[in-house]
Design an enzyme around this catalytic site. Structure first.
Site, PDB file in Angstrom:
ATOM      1  CG  HIS A   1      49.803  40.724  32.160  1.00 53.86           C
ATOM      2  ND1 HIS A   1      49.240  39.682  31.451  1.00 53.86           N
ATOM      3  CD2 HIS A   1      49.255  40.681  33.404  1.00 53.86           C
ATOM      4  CE1 HIS A   1      48.359  39.055  32.232  1.00 53.86           C
ATOM      5  NE2 HIS A   1      48.358  39.639  33.422  1.00 53.86           N
TER       6      HIS A   1
ATOM      7  CB  THR B   1      43.381  43.920  47.005  1.00 51.90           C
ATOM      8  OG1 THR B   1      43.327  43.377  48.321  1.00 51.90           O
ATOM      9  CG2 THR B   1      44.716  44.600  46.805  1.00 51.90           C
TER      10      THR B   1
ATOM     11  CD  GLU C   1      47.344  46.787  46.448  1.00 53.11           C
ATOM     12  OE1 GLU C   1      47.443  47.406  45.385  1.00 53.11           O
ATOM     13  OE2 GLU C   1      47.634  45.576  46.571  1.00 53.11           O
TER      14      GLU C   1
END
Ligand code: FAD
Length: 318
Positions: free
Chosen positions: A184, A50, A19
């Protein structure tokens, strides 16, 4: 090619993926290629890019007034994906977020990506802006990633936003979503977060990429709980090596994760950042080896625009 096809073709061999962040404004695409060039030796089948929303800044507007100015420091996700695919002939995976977009703008953006030949997305809600207490969707935008997944899944069936009929020429995207082995941060508990993750899968997600974690036991437990509630799609662990002393304090509040005591003690004992990076790289190598042994379909490395630490891991592991 779709990520799920890459995984199938690899026939149980663990893939290596990356990434990257779009460069800060004022840098060039070649700065990003300089990060990717050495890593291409390990043949990542896909590279994620991203997406960064605007940040609200305040500027003096004269007469004692202050003006709110939205500034995007890392624009260009779509262009960077096109540049990466053309330059390296790999699949570039743009991250798309709900925040800042109406559903119509999202549909337009998806068509742009469709015409560019993009076949995969990682679909996310996005975080609250720095001046907001909670995430707030744009008027007419999505509240949760699951709604964005549903929109793309509908496009894959030929159903567009305001059309009565389903079209023959549907899109055919492979949809990735985020998962959080340590939950989360807004979820009241892991069980609730997992149920919403399952909802994203039920809406049409094809694979999951996890938030970074430093304790494989946490990942194994998360994966087991996903399987127990009927999530059968591939789960790709996301890894980031620690690369500096301060990160044991800066990563937990940003990414809402725990750093195991052995790792934090070793980083604290390191005499400088270089020594801390050695510890971080070695830790990530051991994590990677164990995850491969466990049979994960792919290891996804958060480069944070630095090639060297991931390069050293790849040399030991792939
Ligand atoms: P969601 O899946 O929508 O979940 C958000 C919260 O709401 C969770 O607590 C969940 O349990 C809960 N929830 C979900 N659905 C419902 C519902 N229907 N009702 C009630 N509660 C619900 N951010 C960026 O801005 N750009 C990026 O490029 C980016 N890339 C990322 C890549 C990865 C691999 C990961 C793990 C995160 C990334 N993020 C990125 C961060 C992400 O946007 C934030 O973590 C965000 O706060 C949540 O996004 P999500 O897609 O997981 O949200």
């Amino acid at each position: 090619m779709k990520i799920t096809e890459h995984i199938l073709r690899a026939k149980s061999k663990t893939l290596f993926s990356l990434e990257v962040l779009p460069p800060m404004k004022g840098k060039t695409i070649h700065d990003l290629f300089a990060v990717l060039d050495p890593l291409m030796e390990f043949k990542p089948p896909f590279v994620d890019v991203t997406y960064h929303r605007e940040e609200i800044t305040y500027k003096k507007a004269g007469g004692g007034l202050v003006q709110k100015v939205p500034v995007r420091k890392r624009p260009g996700t779509v262009g960077i994906c096109a540049a990466i695919s053309a330059h390296y002939k790999v699949d570039a995976v743009p991250h798309l977020v709900c925040g800042g977009f109406t559903k119509e703008e999202t549909e337009d953006a998806i068509f742009t990506l469709h015409y560019l030949g993009v076949q995969n997305f990682l679909l996310l809600r996005g975080d609250a802006l720095k001046n907001e207490r909670r995430f707030a969707p744009s008027e007419g935008g999505h509240h949760y990633a699951s709604e964005l997944v549903e929109q793309v899944a509908n496009m894959n069936k030929g159903k567009f936003l305001h059309e009565e009929t389903a079209y023959e020429h549907a899109t055919d995207f492979c949809i990735g979503v985020a998962g959080y082995p340590e939950k989360h941060f807004e979820a009241p508990n892991l069980g609730s977060d997992l149920r919403w993750l399952k909802h994203k899968v039920d809406m049409g997600a094809d694979y999951i990429v996890t938030q970074m974690f430093f304790d494989n036991k946490v990942f194994f437990e998360f994966e087991k709980q996903c399987r127990d509630i009927g999530i059968t799609i591939p789960i790709i662990p996301g890894l980031k090596p620690i690369t500096g002393k301060r990160q044991i304090h800066s990563l937990p509040p940003v990414f809402h994760l725990d750093i195991p005591e052995d790792l934090s003690a070793a980083v604290e004992a390191a005499k400088d950042n270089q020594a801390a990076m050695e510890v971080g790289v070695e830790w990530a190598i051991q994590q990677s080896k164990e995850l491969i042994e466990h049979g994960v379909p792919c290891l996804h490395y958060y480069t944070m625009s630095k090639a060297d630490p991931v390069l050293r891991i790849a040399r030991e592991v792939f």
